[in-house]
Design a protein around this motif. Structure first.
Motif, mmCIF file in Angstrom:
data_model
loop_
_atom_site.group_PDB
_atom_site.id
_atom_site.type_symbol
_atom_site.label_atom_id
_atom_site.label_comp_id
_atom_site.label_asym_id
_atom_site.label_seq_id
_atom_site.Cartn_x
_atom_site.Cartn_y
_atom_site.Cartn_z
ATOM 1 N N LEU A 2 0.830 -1.200 0.000
ATOM 2 C CA LEU A 2 0.000 0.000 0.000
ATOM 3 C C LEU A 2 0.866 1.253 0.000
ATOM 4 O O LEU A 2 1.879 1.317 0.688
ATOM 5 N N ASN A 3 0.446 2.262 -0.769
ATOM 6 C CA ASN A 3 1.170 3.528 -0.703
ATOM 7 C C ASN A 3 0.697 4.286 0.537
ATOM 8 O O ASN A 3 -0.260 3.890 1.210
ATOM 9 N N GLU A 4 1.335 5.388 0.828
ATOM 10 C CA GLU A 4 1.080 6.131 2.064
ATOM 11 C C GLU A 4 -0.374 6.578 2.189
ATOM 12 O O GLU A 4 -1.004 6.407 3.237
ATOM 13 N N LYS A 5 -0.936 7.130 1.117
ATOM 14 C CA LYS A 5 -2.318 7.620 1.177
ATOM 15 C C LYS A 5 -3.308 6.480 1.391
ATOM 16 O O LYS A 5 -4.253 6.606 2.173
ATOM 17 N N GLU A 6 -3.114 5.352 0.708
ATOM 18 C CA GLU A 6 -4.001 4.201 0.887
ATOM 19 C C GLU A 6 -3.911 3.676 2.318
ATOM 20 O O GLU A 6 -4.920 3.315 2.928
ATOM 21 N N CYS A 11 -6.245 3.082 7.711
ATOM 22 C CA CYS A 11 -6.132 3.275 9.167
ATOM 23 C C CYS A 11 -7.256 4.166 9.680
ATOM 24 O O CYS A 11 -7.837 3.899 10.740
ATOM 25 N N ALA A 12 -7.565 5.220 8.930
ATOM 26 C CA ALA A 12 -8.620 6.143 9.338
ATOM 27 C C ALA A 12 -9.974 5.446 9.387
ATOM 28 O O ALA A 12 -10.840 5.813 10.186
ATOM 29 N N LYS A 13 -10.156 4.436 8.555
ATOM 30 C CA LYS A 13 -11.410 3.658 8.551
ATOM 31 C C LYS A 13 -11.413 2.583 9.635
ATOM 32 O O LYS A 13 -12.395 1.878 9.812
ATOM 33 N N GLY A 14 -10.301 2.431 10.337
ATOM 34 C CA GLY A 14 -10.216 1.449 11.410
ATOM 35 C C GLY A 14 -9.872 0.045 10.946
ATOM 36 O O GLY A 14 -10.072 -0.918 11.684
ATOM 37 N N GLU A 15 -9.321 -0.084 9.750
ATOM 38 C CA GLU A 15 -8.951 -1.400 9.217
ATOM 39 C C GLU A 15 -7.715 -1.907 9.957
ATOM 40 O O GLU A 15 -6.641 -1.319 9.870
ATOM 41 N N ARG A 16 -7.873 -3.000 10.686
ATOM 42 C CA ARG A 16 -6.783 -3.554 11.512
ATOM 43 C C ARG A 16 -5.558 -3.924 10.682
ATOM 44 O O ARG A 16 -4.433 -3.713 11.119
ATOM 45 N N ASN A 57 -5.999 7.955 16.186
ATOM 46 C CA ASN A 57 -7.210 8.741 16.443
ATOM 47 C C ASN A 57 -7.274 10.020 15.618
ATOM 48 O O ASN A 57 -8.355 10.564 15.405
ATOM 49 N N ASN A 58 -6.112 10.516 15.183
ATOM 50 C CA ASN A 58 -6.080 11.790 14.464
ATOM 51 C C ASN A 58 -5.732 11.663 12.983
ATOM 52 O O ASN A 58 -5.636 12.678 12.296
ATOM 53 N N LEU A 59 -5.544 10.457 12.485
ATOM 54 C CA LEU A 59 -5.195 10.287 11.071
ATOM 55 C C LEU A 59 -6.262 10.853 10.130
ATOM 56 O O LEU A 59 -5.928 11.319 9.038
ATOM 57 N N LYS A 60 -7.507 10.838 10.559
ATOM 58 C CA LYS A 60 -8.585 11.388 9.721
ATOM 59 C C LYS A 60 -8.359 12.871 9.445
ATOM 60 O O LYS A 60 -8.763 13.388 8.411
#
Length: 181
Positions: A2-6, A11-16, A57-60
């Motif tokens: 995965l690239n950085e944005k993906e 992570c922002a969606k909570g995907e473990r 918690n703040n990645l969004k």
């Protein structure tokens, strides 16, 4: 891969799975930052764990206006400072007028390995260690350090001077002890 944005979106969606990859990708670099502020590995691990919780918690809200590593490092440093803040207020701080400042003296570190230097820096008193890291490693000014820690600029300068003197003495002791002279 995965690239950085993906990775950030996952992570922002909570995907473990994305969070695991993210953690594995950045934990070593951020642990090195924590180790500069901590006295022990367990203390650094606590800082890292708390810092990663804040990051996730703040990645969004990450807007890609700066480098991700810069943004994360700032969070880790603030987390480390919060851990140290209580200890700093328990320690006596002296003002710059009470200490002879020798700003232009140089220390030779070429004879030392990184691990040796980390142990020596970690052995500094909390206030000296935090201010040494903020000034010498992170590049903050004494004015900025004073604002961050709620101390005077002079106190920051004196603690930095004290840290340098302690480091110099500790480095000399190691040189003599292990024949690095």
């Amino acid at each position: 891969m995965l690239n950085e944005k993906e990775l950030i979106r996952g992570c922002a969606k909570g995907e473990r799975a994305a969070q695991r990859v993210f953690y594995d990708r950045y934990c070593r670099r951020l642990m090195a930052v924590c180790m500069r502020y901590a006295k022990s590995v367990p203390e650094a691990e606590d800082m890292l764990q708390e810092g990663f919780l804040k990051i996730f918690n703040n990645l969004k809200s990450f807007r890609f206006e700066s480098k991700l590593e810069t943004w994360m490092t700032r969070i880790i440093i603030n987390t480390a400072l919060n851990h140290q803040r209580q200890k700093l207020y328990l320690l006596p701080m002296v003002d710059a007028d009470d200490v002879g400042l020798k700003e232009n003296e140089e220390m030779s570190l070429s004879d030392f390995h990184f691990a040796e230097l980390m142990v020596i820096v970690q052995s500094l008193p909390d206030g000296c260690r935090v201010i040494f890291n903020l000034f010498a490693v992170e590049g903050y000014s004494h004015k900025e350090i004073g604002e961050l820690l709620g101390i005077s600029e002079g106190t920051s300068k004196s603690q930095y001077s004290r840290a340098k003197n302690l480091l110099r003495a500790k480095l000399e002791n190691v040189k003599v002890k292990y024949g690095k002279v």
